[in-house]
Design a protein around this motif. Structure first.
Motif, PDB file in Angstrom:
ATOM      1  N   LEU A   9       0.810  -1.216   0.000  1.00 25.61           N
ATOM      2  CA  LEU A   9       0.000   0.000   0.000  1.00 25.61           C
ATOM      3  C   LEU A   9       0.835   1.254   0.000  1.00 25.61           C
ATOM      4  N   PHE A  10       1.568   1.486   1.040  1.00 23.92           N
ATOM      5  CA  PHE A  10       2.352   2.711   1.119  1.00 23.92           C
ATOM      6  C   PHE A  10       3.697   2.389   1.700  1.00 23.92           C
ATOM      7  N   TRP A  54      -9.025  -2.231  -3.385  1.00 21.25           N
ATOM      8  CA  TRP A  54      -8.213  -1.256  -2.670  1.00 21.25           C
ATOM      9  C   TRP A  54      -9.097  -0.040  -2.480  1.00 21.25           C
ATOM     10  N   GLU A  55      -9.638   0.113  -1.287  1.00 24.45           N
ATOM     11  CA  GLU A  55     -10.558   1.206  -0.973  1.00 24.45           C
ATOM     12  C   GLU A  55      -9.859   2.237  -0.100  1.00 24.45           C
ATOM     13  N   SER A  65      -6.887   2.939   4.257  1.00 27.37           N
ATOM     14  CA  SER A  65      -6.929   2.172   3.018  1.00 27.37           C
ATOM     15  C   SER A  65      -7.116   0.706   3.375  1.00 27.37           C
ATOM     16  N   VAL A  66      -8.058   0.067   2.696  1.00 24.47           N
ATOM     17  CA  VAL A  66      -8.369  -1.329   2.973  1.00 24.47           C
ATOM     18  C   VAL A  66      -8.211  -2.126   1.688  1.00 24.47           C
ATOM     19  N   SER A 123      -6.133 -11.347   7.572  1.00 29.98           N
ATOM     20  CA  SER A 123      -6.261 -12.655   6.936  1.00 29.98           C
ATOM     21  C   SER A 123      -6.780 -12.546   5.511  1.00 29.98           C
ATOM     22  N   THR A 124      -7.324 -11.389   5.150  1.00 27.21           N
ATOM     23  CA  THR A 124      -7.874 -11.212   3.798  1.00 27.21           C
ATOM     24  C   THR A 124      -7.178 -10.123   2.992  1.00 27.21           C
ATOM     25  N   GLY A 125      -6.145  -9.511   3.522  1.00 29.02           N
ATOM     26  CA  GLY A 125      -5.455  -8.439   2.807  1.00 29.02           C
ATOM     27  C   GLY A 125      -4.678  -7.564   3.766  1.00 29.02           C
ATOM     28  N   SER A 126      -4.974  -6.261   3.750  1.00 30.60           N
ATOM     29  CA  SER A 126      -4.257  -5.344   4.635  1.00 30.60           C
ATOM     30  C   SER A 126      -5.053  -4.067   4.867  1.00 30.60           C
ATOM     31  N   ILE A 127      -4.681  -3.379   5.940  1.00 28.49           N
ATOM     32  CA  ILE A 127      -5.267  -2.088   6.286  1.00 28.49           C
ATOM     33  C   ILE A 127      -4.107  -1.122   6.490  1.00 28.49           C
TER      34      ILE A 127
END
Length: 162
Positions: A9-10, A54-55, A65-66, A123-127
């Motif tokens: 993400l960043f 990517w929200e 960001s999710v 478990s499903t991605g990142s925040i």
């Protein structure tokens, strides 16, 4: 999970981008083919981007960001993160890295020293949280999130961004 995933993400090393980037505003916001930071997302599996989200959502002091990734593509997501970590190492070593306008814009914000970033793998991605105490930087962070969201919609609709 490994810290390498943080780069999805960043990337804190993006603070070096203002000096090392080869980009221009007349180019697309995203450049999935030429941006060394974004390219790994396409190289692992061309369907990866279609199987992840990517929200960006504004919060009082910046942006959350999710990202979520379909189970069948999580290994590809992990490998892309590892490749992006290698790009981070190049940046930290002072090597020139070709980056898209989205990555350059984030790097410029980080380069101010007024932006903080935190990441949590799920478990499903990142925040990711991109925040600041400076009102002007909060506005810039939120503009970046808005522009990135708009460009992602364009890319999804047309396969390109401007």
């Amino acid at each position: 999970m490994k810290k390498a995933f943080v780069v999805l993400l960043f990337l804190p090393a993006l603070s070096l981008l203002a000096i090392m980037a080869v980009s221009g505003e007349k180019e697309a916001w995203f450049d999935m083919e030429n941006c060394e930071m974004c390219k790994p997302l396409m190289e692992q599996d061309p369907a990866l981007l279609e199987n992840m989200t990517w929200e960006h959502h504004e919060i009082s002091n910046g942006l959350v960001s999710v990202s979520t990734v379909a189970p069948a593509f999580r290994a590809h997501y992990q490998k892309a993160g590892e490749q992006m970590s290698n790009v981070e190492k190049k940046l930290l070593a002072g090597d020139e890295v070709k980056l898209c306008n989205m990555c350059v814009a984030m790097g410029e914000m980080l380069n101010t020293g007024k932006v903080k970033m935190e990441h949590v793998m799920t478990s499903t991605g990142s925040i990711g949280l991109t925040t600041s105490d400076d009102p002007a930087m909060i506005t810039e962070i939120q503009k970046w999130g808005e522009r990135t969201t708009e460009e992602m919609k364009k890319m999804a609709e047309t396969g390109q961004s401007e």
